[in-house]
Design a protein around this motif. Sequence first.
Motif: not given
Length: 123
Positions: A34-35, A97-99, A102-104, A108-109
């Motif tokens: 992700y970015y 993926l967008s942040y 990625a969170r969804a 993210v971690s």
Amino acid sequence: MTSKTTNATFFAAAITLLTMTGTSYADSVGVASYYGKEFSGRRTANGERFNPGGLTAAHRSLPFGTKLQVTNLRNGKKVVVRITDRGPFAKGRVLDLSYGAARAVGMVSSGTAKVKMERLAAR
């Protein structure tokens, strides 16, 4: 023509044909990254401004506007994203993926995740 030229021409034609017919690498499994927030407000390849919280993604060849359902194979979480940018440019990755996306899907971690991508029918 050299064999390199012939191979490159064949490869380009195959990618074009696959994209035009709707059959592509969209229905596949690979590693996504992700970015994030550092690109906020910059223009994406389709001309939109990047919103890190949005549900968007970058793919090397899928047409802009293509919708994909992305499933994190580690935890089963899913998100629907829209292709707005080109990439990823890191070797071995199939999707950025967008942040927000990625969170969804809960990556993210970890930064990356093995995902399944499924192209959704255009409506």
